[in-house]
Write an enzyme that holds these catalytic residues in place. Structure first.
Site, PDB file in Angstrom:
ATOM      1  N   VAL A  72       0.832  -1.211   0.000  1.00 30.82           N
ATOM      2  CA  VAL A  72       0.000   0.000   0.000  1.00 30.82           C
ATOM      3  C   VAL A  72       0.862   1.255   0.000  1.00 30.82           C
ATOM      4  O   VAL A  72       0.638   2.181  -0.786  1.00 30.82           O
ATOM      5  CB  VAL A  72      -0.958   0.005   1.202  1.00 30.82           C
ATOM      6  CG1 VAL A  72      -1.743   1.326   1.261  1.00 30.82           C
ATOM      7  CG2 VAL A  72      -1.919  -1.177   1.116  1.00 30.82           C
ATOM      8  N   ALA A 101       9.021   6.205   6.404  1.00 27.07           N
ATOM      9  CA  ALA A 101       9.623   5.416   7.477  1.00 27.07           C
ATOM     10  C   ALA A 101       9.431   3.929   7.200  1.00 27.07           C
ATOM     11  O   ALA A 101       8.321   3.486   6.907  1.00 27.07           O
ATOM     12  CB  ALA A 101       9.006   5.776   8.819  1.00 27.07           C
ATOM     13  N   GLU A 187     -10.835   5.766   4.890  1.00 26.67           N
ATOM     14  CA  GLU A 187     -11.642   5.131   3.849  1.00 26.67           C
ATOM     15  C   GLU A 187     -11.175   3.719   3.520  1.00 26.67           C
ATOM     16  O   GLU A 187     -11.975   2.802   3.341  1.00 26.67           O
ATOM     17  CB  GLU A 187     -11.616   5.987   2.576  1.00 26.67           C
ATOM     18  CG  GLU A 187     -12.453   5.435   1.433  1.00 26.67           C
ATOM     19  CD  GLU A 187     -13.924   5.358   1.786  1.00 26.67           C
ATOM     20  OE1 GLU A 187     -14.442   4.223   1.917  1.00 26.67           O
ATOM     21  OE2 GLU A 187     -14.548   6.413   1.933  1.00 26.67           O
ATOM     22  N   GLY A 192     -11.064  -1.522   0.992  1.00 23.32           N
ATOM     23  CA  GLY A 192     -10.065  -1.199  -0.020  1.00 23.32           C
ATOM     24  C   GLY A 192     -10.447   0.028  -0.813  1.00 23.32           C
ATOM     25  O   GLY A 192     -10.626   1.121  -0.280  1.00 23.32           O
ATOM     26  N   ILE A 194     -13.234   0.677  -2.355  1.00 22.08           N
ATOM     27  CA  ILE A 194     -14.671   0.965  -2.422  1.00 22.08           C
ATOM     28  C   ILE A 194     -14.990   2.116  -1.454  1.00 22.08           C
ATOM     29  O   ILE A 194     -14.739   2.003  -0.255  1.00 22.08           O
ATOM     30  CB  ILE A 194     -15.501  -0.276  -2.044  1.00 22.08           C
ATOM     31  CG1 ILE A 194     -15.095  -1.465  -2.912  1.00 22.08           C
ATOM     32  CG2 ILE A 194     -16.985   0.002  -2.178  1.00 22.08           C
ATOM     33  CD1 ILE A 194     -15.724  -2.776  -2.504  1.00 22.08           C
ATOM     34  N   GLY A 250      -1.838 -15.165  -3.821  1.00 24.53           N
ATOM     35  CA  GLY A 250      -1.596 -14.016  -2.957  1.00 24.53           C
ATOM     36  C   GLY A 250      -2.841 -13.466  -2.304  1.00 24.53           C
ATOM     37  O   GLY A 250      -2.801 -12.416  -1.654  1.00 24.53           O
ATOM     38  N   ASP A 264     -10.871 -10.721  10.368  1.00 23.05           N
ATOM     39  CA  ASP A 264     -10.640  -9.560   9.514  1.00 23.05           C
ATOM     40  C   ASP A 264     -11.969  -8.876   9.186  1.00 23.05           C
ATOM     41  O   ASP A 264     -12.110  -7.654   9.337  1.00 23.05           O
ATOM     42  CB  ASP A 264      -9.941 -10.005   8.219  1.00 23.05           C
ATOM     43  CG  ASP A 264      -9.806  -8.884   7.206  1.00 23.05           C
ATOM     44  OD1 ASP A 264      -8.837  -8.113   7.290  1.00 23.05           O
ATOM     45  OD2 ASP A 264     -10.680  -8.775   6.319  1.00 23.05           O
ATOM     46  N   LYS A 268     -13.725  -4.985  10.378  1.00 24.41           N
ATOM     47  CA  LYS A 268     -14.374  -4.066   9.442  1.00 24.41           C
ATOM     48  C   LYS A 268     -15.837  -3.831   9.833  1.00 24.41           C
ATOM     49  O   LYS A 268     -16.340  -2.703   9.733  1.00 24.41           O
ATOM     50  CB  LYS A 268     -14.282  -4.629   8.024  1.00 24.41           C
ATOM     51  CG  LYS A 268     -12.852  -4.763   7.512  1.00 24.41           C
ATOM     52  CD  LYS A 268     -12.805  -5.522   6.197  1.00 24.41           C
ATOM     53  CE  LYS A 268     -11.375  -5.719   5.718  1.00 24.41           C
ATOM     54  NZ  LYS A 268     -11.312  -6.522   4.477  1.00 24.41           N
ATOM     55  N   GLY A 367      -5.706  -5.202  -2.048  1.00 27.81           N
ATOM     56  CA  GLY A 367      -4.659  -5.009  -3.044  1.00 27.81           C
ATOM     57  C   GLY A 367      -4.020  -3.648  -2.893  1.00 27.81           C
ATOM     58  O   GLY A 367      -4.664  -2.676  -2.483  1.00 27.81           O
TER      59      GLY A 367
END
Length: 490
Positions: A72, A101, A187, A192, A194, A250, A264, A268, A367
């Site tokens: 990212v 960093a 966001e 991701g 969206i 992946g 996960d 969210k 992604g």
């Protein structure tokens, strides 16, 4: 001056669909193509879009410090450079990444950074007086929490995609951001690329939202899609094989627990509930059930009955009591529901409200590039607000009253392997009736030793269904109680 104003008359210079409001554009003085393409037009009225706030007579430059340069972070650095001119044309804001960093400065990276940009000292980045906006992309709770609080204390807006952090200590960070008068934007933390968080925070801020449900984990959706495809083609719908396939592409981590067991998606869901309902909801409030126990048989039954199995995050608010339920579990979705068509690693979020009815947001939920796009959108918003001396706020979050999973209701699918003898159906349905669980659909599959009963209930309380399952397990005529799948309606 390029802008003149008299009452409601505003003159704006435009290049294709890009607008530059007011002043000169010194940062683009060397771009002849931009200067030649500019034409003048007049707009009557005001421009209210947040992305086109009034630009001062001088261009505004903001320097970005990025914490972390993984998928990212690296994609963000590239996007900032690629879109720098375009953003300037639209907003009059010049953005540049000046500090990054990282833990390992010698690690290979997919992005070129100028000499002196990389550092191992993340705290030096967030306290650097030359850094105006901080992007946190290191993940985890600590040191991310400490670094974000330090950035806010030094007057810097923060953009993060850290769902674990926000789902656990988000309320503390939102309060710190309001106290500092700076943005904390996130966001990318939920879906991701969206833009569902912005919709909930802004466009739907006044909507009485009743339920948000969605496919908010791409790993599990990919696995369930592959298992479903295998069932429909007559192949081997093996969970383990589908998981290995996801890992090879992946989509799944080496340790997939957080994804496949629903943690996960649970983080969210907690963030969605907080924003949608204005209450403090944390990860510990979420009920989790993953997909690791889903079988080919259950998927086959669902398909035959006109459903698709999906792992859904569901947040609901009861309008009468104000109670909020937040849960993640495999769910049978009717074929005609929009969520049933969401395949592979794609995500989708379905919002229901009293006035807006139903809305669906669909796209890439993970992604580097899609997530970086959402992060960059927040960076631009933070820069616009910083220039205007304002910030976005979730407001004062109230205490959430969480409805326990036992008190939630749904329709359920339950399969039973039963003995081949008279009176079996009467005994089984008697248990359902004893606990007040009404049967909507009852079917028998096979005969003799392979006989199997399949039931779909009407809407029933979780605690009554669980009591039914416990008693069915004790019946001599029931050889095996299959998995319990919840069903959503239209």
């Amino acid at each position: 001056m390029l802008t003149t104003s008299r009452n409601s008359l505003l003159t704006v210079w435009s290049r294709s669909d890009a607008l530059v409001i007011g002043g000169t554009v010194p940062a683009l003085a060397g771009h002849a193509d931009v200067a030649c393409a500019v034409r003048q037009r007049t707009l009557i009225g005001s421009i209210a879009a947040s992305s086109l706030r009034p630009v001062t007579s001088e261009a505004t430059s903001f320097k970005i410090g990025v914490l972390g340069c993984g998928n990212v972070g690296a994609a963000l650095v590239d996007l900032v450079a690629t879109q720098r001119v375009s953003v300037f044309e639209r907003t009059g804001i010049d953005l540049e990444v000046t500090r990054v960093a990282v833990r390992n400065m010698s690690a290979p990276r997919d992005v070129d950074l100028a000499e002196g940009v990389l550092t191992r000292d993340a705290m030096a980045v967030v306290t650097d007086p030359d850094v105006d906006i901080v992007v946190e992309s290191i993940g985890g709770i600590e040191p991310a929490r400490e670094l974000i609080l330090a950035a806010l204390a030094h007057g810097k807006p923060v953009v993060t995609a850290n769902k674990e952090l926000l789902a656990n200590v988000g309320a503390e960070l939102y309060t710190a951001a309001d106290a500092a008068g700076r943005d904390l934007l996130f966001e990318a933390a939920v879906a991701g690329g969206i833009p569902v968080m912005r919709a909930l925070r802004e466009s739907l801020h006044g909507e009485p939202i009743t339920r948000v449900l969605g496919i908010i984990n791409g790993t599990t959706n990919y696995i369930l899609t592959k298992m479903t495809d295998a069932v429909e083609s007559g192949g081997d719908a093996d969970y383990g094989a589908a998981l290995k396939d996801a890992q090879s592409l992946g989509y799944a981590e080496r340790d997939p627990t957080a994804d496949v067991e629903g943690y996960d998606a649970g983080a969210k869901a907690a963030i969605i509930a907080t924003v949608a309902f204005g209450k403090k909801v944390v990860a510990g409030d979420v009920y989790h059930q993953g997909i690791s126990e889903i079988t080919a048989s259950e998927i086959a039954i669902a398909r035959r009955l006109g459903y698709v199995v999906k792992l859904l995050g569901i947040v609901e608010r009861d309008s009468a009591s104000g109670e909020i339920s937040v849960r993640v579990h495999p769910t049978m979705v009717p074929d005609h529901h929009p969520l049933a068509t969401v395949r592979d690693s794609f995500n989708a979020v379905f919002v229901e409200g009293d006035y807006v009815d139903s809305l669906m947001f669909y796209g890439r939920g993970a992604g580097g590039a899609p997530t970086a796009s959402a992060v960059f959108g927040d960076v631009v918003d933070a820069a616009i607000n910083l220039r205007a001396g304002t910030h976005g706020s979730l407001g004062e979050l109230g205490k959430a009253t969480i409805r326990p999973i036992d008190e939630t209701s749904a329709e359920y699918l339950l399969g039973l392997d039963v003995a081949d003898q008279p009176g079996v159906l009467h005994a089984v349905t008697g248990v359902f009736a004893k606990h007040g669980v009404s049967i909507r659909v009852a079917e028998q599959e096979g005969n003799g030793p392979d006989a199997r009963l399949v039931f779909i209930t009407h809407d029933a309380l979780e605690k009554h269904v669980q009591a039914t399952v416990r008693e069915l397990n004790e019946l001599d005529v029931v050889l095996k109680v299959g998995g319990l799948l919840r069903v959503i309606g239209d």
